[in-house]
Scaffold this motif. Sequence first.
Motif, PDB file in Angstrom:
ATOM      1  N   PRO A  60      34.717  41.527  38.590  1.00 46.20           N
ATOM      2  CA  PRO A  60      36.243  40.907  37.637  1.00 46.20           C
ATOM      3  C   PRO A  60      37.315  41.709  39.069  1.00 46.20           C
ATOM      4  O   PRO A  60      38.373  41.041  38.701  1.00 46.20           O
ATOM      5  N   PHE A  61      36.773  43.121  38.727  1.00 49.05           N
ATOM      6  CA  PHE A  61      37.591  44.031  38.987  1.00 49.05           C
ATOM      7  C   PHE A  61      37.812  43.967  41.120  1.00 49.05           C
ATOM      8  O   PHE A  61      38.978  44.327  40.930  1.00 49.05           O
ATOM      9  N   ARG A  95      40.540  38.615  39.466  1.00 46.59           N
ATOM     10  CA  ARG A  95      39.384  37.927  37.650  1.00 46.59           C
ATOM     11  C   ARG A  95      40.039  38.507  36.449  1.00 46.59           C
ATOM     12  O   ARG A  95      40.512  37.746  35.766  1.00 46.59           O
ATOM     13  N   GLU A  96      39.431  39.844  36.463  1.00 47.20           N
ATOM     14  CA  GLU A  96      40.114  40.415  35.378  1.00 47.20           C
ATOM     15  C   GLU A  96      41.440  40.761  34.623  1.00 47.20           C
ATOM     16  O   GLU A  96      41.857  40.829  33.498  1.00 47.20           O
ATOM     17  N   ASP A  97      42.057  40.719  35.535  1.00 48.82           N
ATOM     18  CA  ASP A  97      44.222  40.467  35.103  1.00 48.82           C
ATOM     19  C   ASP A  97      44.485  39.124  35.501  1.00 48.82           C
ATOM     20  O   ASP A  97      45.345  38.940  34.144  1.00 48.82           O
TER      21      ASP A  97
END
Length: 639
Positions: free
Chosen positions: A126-127, A90-92
């Motif tokens: 998120p990671f 998600r974070e990317d």
Amino acid sequence: MRRTPKDTADSARRITRRGLLLGTAQLAFAGALGLRMRYMQVDQADEFRLLAEENRINIHLIPPSRGRIFDRNGQTIAENEPTYRITMRREDAGDLEDTVARLAQLVDLDEASVARALEEMRTSPPFLQVTVADRVSWEEISRVAVNAPALPGVTPEVGLSRFYPQHETFAHVVGYVGPVSERDLEKYEDPEPVLRIPRFQIGKVGIETKFEEQLRGGAGAKRVEVNAVGRVMRELDRREGTAGDDLQLTLDSELQDYIKARLGHESASAVVMDVESGDILAIASSPSYDPNKFVRGISVADYSVLRENNHRPLASKTVQDAYPPGSTFKIITALAGLEAGVIGPDDTAYCPGHLELGSRRFHCWKRSGHGRVNLEQSLRDSCDVYYYELAMKVGIENIAAMGRKMGLGSAPDVPMSAVTSGLMPDKDWKRRERGAEWLVGDTVNASIGQGFVLTSPLQQAIMTARLATGRKIEPRLVRSIGGQDTPITGGEPLDIDPLHLRYVRKGMDSVVNSSRGTARRSRIVADGMQMAGKTGTSQVRNRVVRNSDVPWEERDHALFISYAPVVNPRIAVAVVIEHGGGGSSAAAPVARDIMLQALYNGTPPLEAYPASEREGARQLQERIEAERTARARAEGRRA
């Protein structure tokens, strides 16, 4: 107005003083800045280098290779196969819906899986990488890799997934694995990081879950360099995980597969034990299911078919189900009477076909009666009245104590799911559980394995092995873990007079091999291979009606226990055919065929069967061989 020399001198002194103060301040500031720069660049260099690398380098966990499972001969029961999957972080990824929409143009995505993945990404850190598509093709993986710049946060991966090459054959023993759920994580006080790897598989039932710690192994790690937007540029180094321990079971794949074919479409179970070591050579429930469907995510339609089948393919009948043992329990009543000294082998009882007890009549299965019979004849003919009278003399406490001594009433120590303890009732049990006093009629019912008495097929096999050897045989299902042999436990002599055991064995020999035995048609005639056994028929209804006149689910259960050879026994077999009718007609022939397969370690010669049974045996062997060949081909295609 002209300034005087004195004013000029005073002004010069003031300017010089201010300059010195300003210079000193500047020098102090420069010195402090220099010291700070030295502190940051020299003293704190390692810390800031680490912070910089944390922005540039990511550490990813590598799932360990799960330990494999083999049978006693080294045939594979459970292994790992490479699979391709697509994950997202998600974070990317930025706009999740937009990224998924672009991915859907390259890969055929399942709507339900995508919805689950999106929800998981929103609720997870998120990671964490989340699997969006599993078991995709190499062509799809290639398309995603080529279009990687347009798919931020999307990563094509190669992983390992569990595979059961023998499909239904060992499903009830080995079980299956599945992705870690929140419910699974709740079982751990501090879950290992490996359990949070996307779609990481752990054991759900059976041996897969009982030996989860040993089979799982330890995670590895890899360091990858990423650019400013988080895209992986290169892999810096890798530390492979530690593979899980391999397990070797005591089971024989060929024998297990034969039993599956022999039981066919019956709702049934069978257990085969080595009476010397306690090794379980086969433990099969029928019908079965393909555990690979659960690993890959079973469909609602497929699961409904399994759940709605009245033969209960999901149930591990050998250890999970408990049945009234019927007349197989008569060996317990006989041993209790002999040990208590209330009967001898030649003492007789008269059977008129029933026993009057107050206002109630307890019938013998043979309504015309057996006349006067002794111990051997009572087992041979399976006379009920003999055991009614014996039980009233010996009492339920002695009968229950003997049952426990022979392995009944407690859960066998085997690493399978939902192992039942059965029920070996006594007066305290009824008072505690039912809030009522024990009645004489309860003892009469228990004497022939009816009433409250319940046993599992595995318990029946243990009871038979102990009778055959006179030793406290304990079952063993796992032969070695990580190459280290597991110990054989038990084996000490039973606290039972060996002479009394011989009396009961003689009766079981007559059941199969005498001209009037209830299982004579299922005898083995090969020299040195003769079988001893005991038939059992357990009622599932109170009314006396022929099995052919009632629906399948209301018919009696058929049971048969046996050991062979009669001299120097090696193998014990217990068979239960649910709603099969009579033990002699339904269960005994199946047990005889399984026994021969175990004794000969493969297809037995037709000469081992009675002459009248050889043509039927030949046709059966041909049918089973054809079915096994066809199934092997079909499973090869599915693999």
